[in-house]
Scaffold this motif. Structure first.
Motif, PDB file in Angstrom:
ATOM      1  N   ASP A 116       0.815  -1.207   0.000  1.00 41.97           N
ATOM      2  CA  ASP A 116       0.000   0.000   0.000  1.00 41.97           C
ATOM      3  C   ASP A 116       0.854   1.265   0.000  1.00 41.97           C
ATOM      4  N   THR A 117       1.941   1.270   0.780  1.00 37.28           N
ATOM      5  CA  THR A 117       2.764   2.467   0.849  1.00 37.28           C
ATOM      6  C   THR A 117       3.402   2.751  -0.501  1.00 37.28           C
ATOM      7  N   LEU A 118       3.855   1.701  -1.186  1.00 34.05           N
ATOM      8  CA  LEU A 118       4.465   1.890  -2.503  1.00 34.05           C
ATOM      9  C   LEU A 118       3.423   2.384  -3.509  1.00 34.05           C
ATOM     10  N   THR A 119       2.208   1.817  -3.450  1.00 35.73           N
ATOM     11  CA  THR A 119       1.136   2.283  -4.335  1.00 35.73           C
ATOM     12  C   THR A 119       0.784   3.732  -4.036  1.00 35.73           C
ATOM     13  N   LEU A 120       0.711   4.071  -2.733  1.00 32.83           N
ATOM     14  CA  LEU A 120       0.431   5.450  -2.335  1.00 32.83           C
ATOM     15  C   LEU A 120       1.514   6.393  -2.843  1.00 32.83           C
ATOM     16  N   LEU A 121       2.753   5.921  -2.803  1.00 32.21           N
ATOM     17  CA  LEU A 121       3.879   6.717  -3.283  1.00 32.21           C
ATOM     18  C   LEU A 121       3.692   7.090  -4.750  1.00 32.21           C
ATOM     19  N   PHE A 122       3.354   6.101  -5.583  1.00 36.12           N
ATOM     20  CA  PHE A 122       3.164   6.380  -7.005  1.00 36.12           C
ATOM     21  C   PHE A 122       1.881   7.164  -7.262  1.00 36.12           C
ATOM     22  N   VAL A 192       9.194  10.311  -7.670  1.00 42.00           N
ATOM     23  CA  VAL A 192       9.261   9.281  -6.630  1.00 42.00           C
ATOM     24  C   VAL A 192      10.646   9.268  -5.979  1.00 42.00           C
ATOM     25  N   LEU A 193      11.675   9.272  -6.800  1.00 40.36           N
ATOM     26  CA  LEU A 193      13.039   9.211  -6.268  1.00 40.36           C
ATOM     27  C   LEU A 193      13.386  10.479  -5.492  1.00 40.36           C
ATOM     28  N   GLN A 194      12.948  11.626  -5.996  1.00 38.51           N
ATOM     29  CA  GLN A 194      13.238  12.868  -5.278  1.00 38.51           C
ATOM     30  C   GLN A 194      12.563  12.881  -3.916  1.00 38.51           C
ATOM     31  N   ILE A 222      14.783   3.955   3.001  1.00 36.56           N
ATOM     32  CA  ILE A 222      15.607   2.871   2.458  1.00 36.56           C
ATOM     33  C   ILE A 222      14.729   1.684   2.063  1.00 36.56           C
ATOM     34  N   ARG A 223      13.756   1.344   2.915  1.00 38.29           N
ATOM     35  CA  ARG A 223      12.865   0.217   2.617  1.00 38.29           C
ATOM     36  C   ARG A 223      12.087   0.460   1.328  1.00 38.29           C
ATOM     37  N   LEU A 224      11.531   1.672   1.188  1.00 35.54           N
ATOM     38  CA  LEU A 224      10.760   1.985  -0.014  1.00 35.54           C
ATOM     39  C   LEU A 224      11.642   2.014  -1.259  1.00 35.54           C
ATOM     40  N   THR A 225      12.862   2.504  -1.116  1.00 30.07           N
ATOM     41  CA  THR A 225      13.778   2.526  -2.264  1.00 30.07           C
ATOM     42  C   THR A 225      14.138   1.107  -2.687  1.00 30.07           C
ATOM     43  N   ARG A 226      14.291   0.220  -1.716  1.00 30.15           N
ATOM     44  CA  ARG A 226      14.510  -1.192  -2.068  1.00 30.15           C
ATOM     45  C   ARG A 226      13.304  -1.739  -2.844  1.00 30.15           C
ATOM     46  N   SER A 227      12.099  -1.353  -2.419  1.00 36.10           N
ATOM     47  CA  SER A 227      10.890  -1.824  -3.109  1.00 36.10           C
ATOM     48  C   SER A 227      10.852  -1.312  -4.544  1.00 36.10           C
ATOM     49  N   VAL A 228      11.196  -0.048  -4.734  1.00 36.18           N
ATOM     50  CA  VAL A 228      11.225   0.508  -6.092  1.00 36.18           C
ATOM     51  C   VAL A 228      12.278  -0.221  -6.927  1.00 36.18           C
ATOM     52  N   ARG A 229      13.392  -0.538  -6.304  1.00 36.68           N
ATOM     53  CA  ARG A 229      14.447  -1.231  -7.060  1.00 36.68           C
ATOM     54  C   ARG A 229      14.006  -2.642  -7.459  1.00 36.68           C
ATOM     55  N   ARG A 230      13.171  -3.282  -6.633  1.00 37.82           N
ATOM     56  CA  ARG A 230      12.656  -4.588  -7.043  1.00 37.82           C
ATOM     57  C   ARG A 230      11.782  -4.462  -8.293  1.00 37.82           C
ATOM     58  N   LEU A 231      11.085  -3.319  -8.421  1.00 38.00           N
ATOM     59  CA  LEU A 231      10.295  -3.069  -9.635  1.00 38.00           C
ATOM     60  C   LEU A 231      11.189  -2.751 -10.824  1.00 38.00           C
ATOM     61  N   LEU A 232      12.289  -2.028 -10.561  1.00 38.00           N
ATOM     62  CA  LEU A 232      13.174  -1.539 -11.631  1.00 38.00           C
ATOM     63  C   LEU A 232      14.624  -1.891 -11.288  1.00 38.00           C
ATOM     64  N   PRO A 233      14.970  -3.169 -11.355  1.00 38.55           N
ATOM     65  CA  PRO A 233      16.287  -3.605 -10.867  1.00 38.55           C
ATOM     66  C   PRO A 233      17.463  -3.094 -11.692  1.00 38.55           C
ATOM     67  N   GLY A 236      19.626   2.768 -13.272  1.00 33.74           N
ATOM     68  CA  GLY A 236      20.815   3.304 -12.611  1.00 33.74           C
ATOM     69  C   GLY A 236      20.503   4.332 -11.546  1.00 33.74           C
ATOM     70  N   ALA A 237      19.472   5.168 -11.771  1.00 34.84           N
ATOM     71  CA  ALA A 237      19.119   6.192 -10.783  1.00 34.84           C
ATOM     72  C   ALA A 237      18.598   5.564  -9.500  1.00 34.84           C
ATOM     73  N   VAL A 238      17.757   4.529  -9.622  1.00 40.19           N
ATOM     74  CA  VAL A 238      17.221   3.842  -8.442  1.00 40.19           C
ATOM     75  C   VAL A 238      18.355   3.175  -7.670  1.00 40.19           C
ATOM     76  N   THR A 239      19.218   2.464  -8.391  1.00 43.33           N
ATOM     77  CA  THR A 239      20.350   1.798  -7.748  1.00 43.33           C
ATOM     78  C   THR A 239      21.276   2.817  -7.092  1.00 43.33           C
ATOM     79  N   GLY A 240      21.523   3.933  -7.782  1.00 41.67           N
ATOM     80  CA  GLY A 240      22.388   4.966  -7.223  1.00 41.67           C
ATOM     81  C   GLY A 240      21.810   5.586  -5.967  1.00 41.67           C
ATOM     82  N   LEU A 241      20.500   5.820  -5.962  1.00 44.64           N
ATOM     83  CA  LEU A 241      19.875   6.406  -4.774  1.00 44.64           C
ATOM     84  C   LEU A 241      19.963   5.454  -3.591  1.00 44.64           C
TER      85      LEU A 241
END
Length: 417
Positions: A116-122, A192-194, A222-233, A236-241
């Motif tokens: 839910d938090t990830l969906t809310l984020l988007f 999202v990343l910002q 950090i937890r949410l960024t890991r979740s985004v990275r699972r969507l977009l492994p 480079g921007a997600v991994t860098g963040l």
């Protein structure tokens, strides 16, 4: 006092998850946020005295749901819609299981509210919103930051930010609470990343209050960024963040002394840094730089890596850091990046060169305590004791963070006079 602080940390952690659950279930963003706030207030009053329930998130969802149902019932125009939603909601949905508990009948999967938090984020970064309202709304709903904190992060008046958030809520009213498809997701990713970076920064160095570090915010980012990275492994921007967050947060234990006092980077006991987080961050930096042209997050992660790789402060590769800052300000010419570059210039070319760079930022960062703090540090290094003392006092007067203010006043007092 300690128990109250623990309750506050717990509420900040669960607030976006509870809001996401209510928006998913009822689809009313604005009333749902009000109901969540009422539930948080109820918990803040009851939990310190009665104890935290076994399932705090479920308790908050149940109370917030009741408040929201009551609110919807009071509006005659929405009565039929609310009653239909309430009738369709299973009774046990009001007691959402803890995050690690499998969903009943769900084949061993995780609780639906985990996403839910990830969906809310988007959702908050909806493409119908301009970037500024996207970021402001998401910081409020997902990050749990106050309007004043968001306004300070964007260097705008609080009233301006409040209007921005209200307009954003009205604009996405009725939007479907589902994760966007790949194309739509890509259009929201920058915002999202910002937002995640701003949430992390507020957690790593709180802009106000008695604590320097709001660990629960940093961990959630950090937890949410890991979740985004699972969507977009392979982004480079997600991994860098994620690398940047891990390399920065790895220093948390060494940033404060036994009484919560601030310890600057060059004075920290580096044996207290989280070496597992450093190792993961360094590996992610290499991966991020190999995933395409470097963007701002990859460059900032590379700067953080050079700091974390140095066994002692005096071993820091400042010429390389300056070269990376030169790249960063070309990619993202914003004042805080340029202020960081001014410090790097001072470390490579001397404090007077750094002061020249700081003076060039005076108009764009007028009244910001970080500009005064950097100026004070460079004036001290240049031997201008009176100027440094005045700048330290100006910086202390400008920050709302009690640990920062104490540190800055202590630096001023150390210079005498």
């Amino acid at each position: 006092m300690r128990r109250t602080t623990e309750v506050e940390d717990l509420l900040r952690l669960h607030a976006p998850q509870v809001l996401g659950a209510l928006v998913r279930r009822y689809g009313h963003f604005d009333p749902a946020e009000d109901a969540v706030q009422e539930a948080l207030l109820a918990a803040a009053r009851q939990w310190p005295e009665q104890g935290v329930p076994d399932n705090p998130r479920g308790w908050l969802i149940r109370v917030a749901s009741r408040r929201l149902v009551d609110r919807l019932r009071s509006d005659d125009a929405r009565r039929a819609r609310e009653e239909a939603a309430a009738a369709l909601t299973p009774r046990d949905a009001f007691t959402t299981p803890p995050p690690d508990e499998p969903v009943p009948g769900g084949g061993g999967g995780r609780a639906p509210s985990d996403d839910d938090t990830l969906t809310l984020l988007f959702l908050c970064c909806h493409p119908e919103l301009a970037p500024a309202p996207q970021i402001a709304l998401t910081l409020r709903a997902v990050g749990g930051l106050t309007t004043a904190e968001i306004a300070r992060a964007h260097l705008v008046p609080e009233a301006t930010m409040a209007q921005r958030i209200s307009r954003a809520k009205r604009k996405i009213r009725g939007a479907a609470f589902v994760q966007p498809g790949p194309a739509d997701r890509d259009s929201r990713l920058t915002a999202v990343l910002q937002v995640l970076y701003l949430i992390f920064n507020e957690g790593y160095t709180a802009t106000s209050g008695r604590a320097l570090h709001r660990a629960e915010l940093a961990r959630e980012a950090i937890r949410l960024t890991r979740s985004v990275r699972r969507l977009l492994p392979r982004d480079g921007a997600v991994t860098g963040l994620l690398a940047l967050m891990l390399l920065t947060d790895a220093r948390s234990a060494a940033r404060t002394g036994p009484h919560g006092e601030l310890i600057p980077l060059d004075e920290q006991d580096r044996t207290r840094w989280d070496r597992a987080a450093v190792a993961e961050g360094l590996a992610l930096v290499e991966e991020a730089l190999a995933e395409g042209p470097a963007g701002p997050y990859q460059v900032q992660a590379a700067i953080a890596a050079l700091h974390d790789e140095a066994p002692r402060a005096e071993d820091t590769d400042w010429p390389q850091i300056l070269a990376l800052y030169d790249v960063l300000v070309r990619l993202a010419p914003e004042p805080m990046a340029e202020l960081g570059r001014a410090v790097a210039v001072a470390m490579v070319h001397g404090p007077q060169a750094g002061l020249t760079e700081v003076d060039a930022l005076a108009d764009r960062l007028a009244g910001h305590h970080r500009l005064d703090a950097v100026r004070a540090h460079l004036l001290e290094r240049a031997g201008d004791t009176d100027g440094a003392r005045a700048a330290y006092h100006a910086a202390a007067a400008g920050t709302l963070s009690i640990p920062e203010a104490r540190y800055l006043r202590k630096r001023a007092d150390r210079l005498g006079g």
